[in-house]
Write a protein that holds these residues in place. Structure first.
Motif, PDB file in Angstrom:
ATOM      1  N   PHE A  58      41.502  11.818   4.807  1.00 43.04           N
ATOM      2  CA  PHE A  58      40.742  10.746   4.166  1.00 43.04           C
ATOM      3  C   PHE A  58      41.363  10.295   2.846  1.00 43.04           C
ATOM      4  N   ASP A  78      32.148   7.341   7.390  1.00 40.96           N
ATOM      5  CA  ASP A  78      31.013   8.157   7.805  1.00 40.96           C
ATOM      6  C   ASP A  78      31.405   9.612   8.059  1.00 40.96           C
ATOM      7  N   GLU A  79      32.587   9.828   8.635  1.00 42.12           N
ATOM      8  CA  GLU A  79      33.006  11.199   8.941  1.00 42.12           C
ATOM      9  C   GLU A  79      33.147  12.019   7.659  1.00 42.12           C
ATOM     10  N   TYR A  80      33.761  11.426   6.643  1.00 40.76           N
ATOM     11  CA  TYR A  80      33.926  12.107   5.357  1.00 40.76           C
ATOM     12  C   TYR A  80      32.560  12.361   4.713  1.00 40.76           C
ATOM     13  N   ASN A  81      31.672  11.371   4.752  1.00 42.43           N
ATOM     14  CA  ASN A  81      30.341  11.530   4.160  1.00 42.43           C
ATOM     15  C   ASN A  81      29.541  12.605   4.880  1.00 42.43           C
ATOM     16  N   ALA A  82      29.707  12.688   6.198  1.00 43.29           N
ATOM     17  CA  ALA A  82      28.993  13.723   6.960  1.00 43.29           C
ATOM     18  C   ALA A  82      29.501  15.117   6.592  1.00 43.29           C
ATOM     19  N   LEU A  83      30.808  15.220   6.385  1.00 41.98           N
ATOM     20  CA  LEU A  83      31.394  16.498   5.983  1.00 41.98           C
ATOM     21  C   LEU A  83      30.864  16.913   4.614  1.00 41.98           C
TER      22      LEU A  83
END
Length: 571
Positions: A448, A458-463
């Protein structure tokens, strides 16, 4: 008059003239330049950077190391320009405010020497800040190490601490005494070790062998030393609890670094009144008073190096700014890998290759959770101490487990800066803040890194959200009364460190604090590129004290007069 009398008179005259010239050379008149209203937020502009046709010194980065070197050289009458990539100066000293909550970022406590105005650490900091910073002592029990329902208190008095250890581990009195003796011995020898590192390689290595009974400790890890004095695994875990202060588990961390940390907190821990940013402001007021500038939003993209392999300036936003001397305080990896132009990287190629060694390259980054807590009636009475929380006393196993599952950090550090700073409530009434820190890995978020901050997807925020939930559960388990008081949460990863702190691959501690790192003779202020110097934690060690010493050592390499004026403060 006889020949001898004439010679005597001439000698006296020459001696007097020499003394007068020396005093004139040592005396530097302060220009008393006006200071700005908010010294930490002066933005870069062509006009601001052109205050002199050519600066004497440009310092890249405004952390403790860079500001220390800048203040020292400014006091020697040099025209100094400090350039900071972030929108606020201070590096790990900077604070930020979100939703009405003020958070610190990198300074969480400083060792007991800072409370004694006659101690070297305090004198060194007071000199470069003109004594503008005062300190609040934390609880006598400044650190609490926790494993499940078991906890151990670390007291500011070594007498109390050793008695507590012996009471908890009744069969290990000799091991406990020997540990503290080795800590003292190693700390006392550290300045000698730094001097020996300046000698030619063969002489340095021969000295290590010749005095192996003493200097051999500098080649050992914390685990090697502790395993040599006790077979009690829990005692080893308790004595090595503080490895998080320098980012290396016992099997990797240098015992000399571990010793420096223990000695640093002898006498307890302190927090700056007014918050860490007050330290940065004090530095900058000194630099400005002596005619220098500290500019933010000034990302240096390249160091200018001429055909004679001499550093002559920097490039910022397409503008070339010239100086006689360039100092980089952003760490050796970022300096050599990012700022030295490709045609000149051959000059530092051996250093770049050395930093690829996993025993020297940074092994760990940190993740941080900033928590805003409602306290309208000031009833929480949060502790003025830090908490280190682990799954077990086997720190190396904890780290190995984390490497297998990044959702389960090896350790957690919990701290309340609002409780440690008596002026916090005046600036932020009805509010408290907590900071929860845990280890991270740049590899977990590397994909990222090229996306825009706050727009990494979204993937980074979910992590981040997954880590946030884990960190919050740890905080609320230790302090259940905070669960319904949490009002704001912000979570930062290794990418946050790079963006806001200017780190390299999230490495807040710089290069690894392993025995191999401390053996690197090239890690000194003077670089293979003429007029380019390094300052900060890679020169000595991490932390405020280490970066401060690194700043002094860099200034000494540049200015003999600075050394003559201030070297007595190092002892």
């Amino acid at each position: 008059m006889t020949t001898s009398a004439t010679a005597t008179t001439a000698a006296i005259g020459l001696s007097t003239a020499a003394v007068v010239l020396f005093h004139r050379w040592m005396h530097v008149k302060c220009p008393n330049a006006p200071t700005s209203s908010d010294p930490t937020k002066q933005g870069f502009s062509t006009k601001a950077a052109s205050g002199h046709s050519q600066w004497d010194v440009i310092v890249i980065g405004s952390g403790v190391g860079g500001l220390t070197t800048a203040a020292l050289l400014a006091k020697e009458g040099k025209k100094v320009l400090v350039l900071e990539q972030h929108d606020i100066a201070g590096g790990n000293l900077h604070t930020f405010t979100e939703s009405g909550y003020e958070f610190d970022t990198g300074l969480h406590y400083v060792g007991g020497q800072i409370g004694d105005k006659k101690a070297p650490l305090r004198r060194q900091l007071d000199y470069v800040t003109d004594g503008q910073v005062e300190w609040e002592k934390m609880n006598d029990v400044y650190d609490v190490a926790v494993v499940k329902d078991e906890r151990f208190n670390f007291h500011s008095s070594w007498t109390v601490l050793k008695n507590d250890l012996k009471e908890r581990f009744p069969g290990d009195d000799d091991a406990i005494d020997k540990f503290f003796k080795l800590v003292v011995k190693t700390t006392k020898l550290f300045p000698v070790f730094l001097i020996l590192k300046r000698l030619p390689g063969p002489i340095f290595r021969f000295s290590l062998k010749l005095f192996s009974s003493s200097l051999g400790l500098f080649t050992k890890t914390t685990k090697q030393v502790l395993d040599s004095i006790t077979q009690n695994a829990k005692l080893v875990g308790v004595l090595s609890y503080v490895y998080g202060d320098y980012g290396e588990p016992p099997s990797r961390g240098a015992f000399c670094m571990h010793s420096l940390i223990y000695t640093h907190y002898k006498g307890g821990a302190y927090y700056p009144i007014g918050g860490p940013l007050h330290i940065a402001s004090s530095y900058i007021s000194v630099i400005e008073k002596w005619g220098g500038r500290v500019l933010v939003r000034a990302p240096v993209t390249s160091i200018l190096i001429n055909e004679q392999n001499k550093a002559i300036g920097v490039e910022v936003k397409g503008k070339q700014i010239l100086a006689t001397t360039i100092v980089s305080s952003i760490g050796a990896p970022a300096t050599f890998c990012k700022l030295v132009p490709t045609p000149h990287q051959k000059l530092v190629l051996p250093l770049i290759e050395a930093m690829k060694d996993q025993r020297i390259a940074s092994n760990m980054t940190l993740m941080s959770m900033f928590v805003g807590i409602k306290d309208p009636d000031a009833s929480l009475d949060l502790p003025k101490q830090n908490f280190w929380i682990y799954d077990s006393w086997d720190h190396d196993d904890n780290v190995d487990q984390f490497k297998q599952d990044c959702s389960k950090p090896a350790a957690y550090f919990i701290s309340f800066s609002s409780a440690k700073d008596p002026s916090y409530a005046i600036r932020n009434p009805g509010k408290q803040v907590a900071l929860v820190i845990g280890p991270g890995s740049f590899l977990d978020v590397e994909k990222f890194k090229d996306k825009r901050v706050k727009h990494r997807g979204d993937e980074y925020n979910a992590l981040k959200k997954k880590w946030e939930q884990v960190f919050t559960s740890v905080l609320c388990k230790e302090f259940p009364r905070l669960k319904d008081r949490i009002d704001f949460v912000e979570f930062g990863t290794a990418l946050s460190n790079d963006f806001y702190l200017g780190t390299y691959r999230g490495a807040v501690y710089g290069l690894s604090h392993t025995p191999e790192r401390f053996m690197q003779q090239w890690l000194q202020p003077k670089t293979p590129i003429r007029n380019l110097y390094l300052s900060g934690q890679d020169i000595c060690s991490c932390g405020v004290g280490g970066a401060l010493i690194g700043g002094y050592l860099c200034a000494y390499e540049i200015s003999t007069r600075c050394f003559l004026r201030t070297a007595s403060m190092l002892a």
